[in-house]
Motif scaffolding. Sequence first.
Motif, PDB file in Angstrom:
ATOM      1  N   THR A  14       0.810  -1.227   0.000  1.00 48.91           N
ATOM      2  CA  THR A  14       0.000   0.000   0.000  1.00 48.91           C
ATOM      3  C   THR A  14       0.839   1.272   0.000  1.00 48.91           C
ATOM      4  O   THR A  14       0.282   2.362  -0.072  1.00 48.91           O
ATOM      5  CB  THR A  14      -0.942   0.041   1.218  1.00 48.91           C
ATOM      6  OG1 THR A  14      -0.172  -0.043   2.426  1.00 48.91           O
ATOM      7  CG2 THR A  14      -1.952  -1.106   1.160  1.00 48.91           C
ATOM      8  N   ARG A  15       2.170   1.144   0.077  1.00 45.56           N
ATOM      9  CA  ARG A  15       3.000   2.351   0.042  1.00 45.56           C
ATOM     10  C   ARG A  15       2.824   3.036  -1.301  1.00 45.56           C
ATOM     11  O   ARG A  15       2.819   2.412  -2.345  1.00 45.56           O
ATOM     12  CB  ARG A  15       4.479   2.005   0.257  1.00 45.56           C
ATOM     13  CG  ARG A  15       5.306   3.261   0.551  1.00 45.56           C
ATOM     14  CD  ARG A  15       6.687   3.232  -0.060  1.00 45.56           C
ATOM     15  NE  ARG A  15       6.706   3.147  -1.495  1.00 45.56           N
ATOM     16  CZ  ARG A  15       6.575   4.187  -2.321  1.00 45.56           C
ATOM     17  NH1 ARG A  15       6.390   5.421  -1.849  1.00 45.56           N
ATOM     18  NH2 ARG A  15       6.617   4.013  -3.624  1.00 45.56           N
ATOM     19  N   ARG A  16       2.650   4.311  -1.256  1.00 43.56           N
ATOM     20  CA  ARG A  16       2.403   5.093  -2.467  1.00 43.56           C
ATOM     21  C   ARG A  16       2.992   6.466  -2.266  1.00 43.56           C
ATOM     22  O   ARG A  16       2.840   7.067  -1.215  1.00 43.56           O
ATOM     23  CB  ARG A  16       0.883   5.186  -2.697  1.00 43.56           C
ATOM     24  CG  ARG A  16       0.432   6.113  -3.797  1.00 43.56           C
ATOM     25  CD  ARG A  16       0.696   5.519  -5.177  1.00 43.56           C
ATOM     26  NE  ARG A  16       0.245   6.402  -6.231  1.00 43.56           N
ATOM     27  CZ  ARG A  16       0.995   7.325  -6.817  1.00 43.56           C
ATOM     28  NH1 ARG A  16       2.232   7.516  -6.441  1.00 43.56           N
ATOM     29  NH2 ARG A  16       0.518   8.073  -7.783  1.00 43.56           N
ATOM     30  N   SER A  17       3.710   6.974  -3.258  1.00 44.30           N
ATOM     31  CA  SER A  17       4.240   8.336  -3.178  1.00 44.30           C
ATOM     32  C   SER A  17       3.101   9.328  -3.375  1.00 44.30           C
ATOM     33  O   SER A  17       2.191   9.091  -4.160  1.00 44.30           O
ATOM     34  CB  SER A  17       5.308   8.564  -4.251  1.00 44.30           C
ATOM     35  OG  SER A  17       6.419   7.732  -4.029  1.00 44.30           O
ATOM     36  N   GLY A  18       3.188  10.428  -2.665  1.00 46.37           N
ATOM     37  CA  GLY A  18       2.230  11.515  -2.836  1.00 46.37           C
ATOM     38  C   GLY A  18       2.939  12.730  -3.398  1.00 46.37           C
ATOM     39  O   GLY A  18       4.167  12.823  -3.350  1.00 46.37           O
ATOM     40  N   LYS A  19       2.199  13.658  -3.926  1.00 50.02           N
ATOM     41  CA  LYS A  19       2.796  14.891  -4.451  1.00 50.02           C
ATOM     42  C   LYS A  19       3.122  15.805  -3.277  1.00 50.02           C
ATOM     43  O   LYS A  19       2.242  16.087  -2.444  1.00 50.02           O
ATOM     44  CB  LYS A  19       1.832  15.581  -5.407  1.00 50.02           C
ATOM     45  CG  LYS A  19       1.591  14.784  -6.664  1.00 50.02           C
ATOM     46  CD  LYS A  19       0.601  15.478  -7.569  1.00 50.02           C
ATOM     47  CE  LYS A  19       0.336  14.616  -8.794  1.00 50.02           C
ATOM     48  NZ  LYS A  19      -0.719  15.172  -9.637  1.00 50.02           N
TER      49      LYS A  19
END
Length: 195
Positions: A14-19
């Motif tokens: 579920t790790r996801r980069s955000g802006k």
Amino acid sequence: MFNDTTSTLRLLATRRSGKPRDMIAPGPNDAQLRAILCAAIRVPDHGKLAPWRFVTIAADQRPVLAMLLERAFVAANPQASRIAIDAACAFAFEAPCLIVALSCPRPDAKIPLWEQELSAGAACMNLLIAAHAHGFVASWITGWATYNEAVGAAFGQPGERIAGFIYVGSPSRPLEERPRPAYDEVISSWTPAQK
């Protein structure tokens, strides 16, 4: 030994980069940031060289960083418009927490440079995962400033390079999943050539 396989796999999946521009407060407090950075440095490190380090940018230093970025950008782009300059410096103020990741290889060591650089990348990835485990969103950004000599000199010593700027904060909205490669496109079994 850690046995919570389901939670670990869920964390990784579920790790996801955000802006960075979409990150809001709260960011990590001092204790959380220390825990995140302690996890970041627990990476494979052939030769125990620690060929990486991290520099945190305090909130009251963001204007100083913006001035550094402006000087560096204008020096590299003397004809730049004010809009372009402002855009180049805007990331100094994004997200509650900003960390500069540095690759610090030891050329005198017997360990190949490539392995040292991979260790620096692993440290950045551990930081992102640790931030996610603490309930934050994080993003590892490069961009023009990463490769600018004047910016690099402000953070690193000779021979060091900026590996990227890592932002940590809270998401202002749910993160959208981005396309990922299909398993069969990037995973294969080795078939040795027949002679």
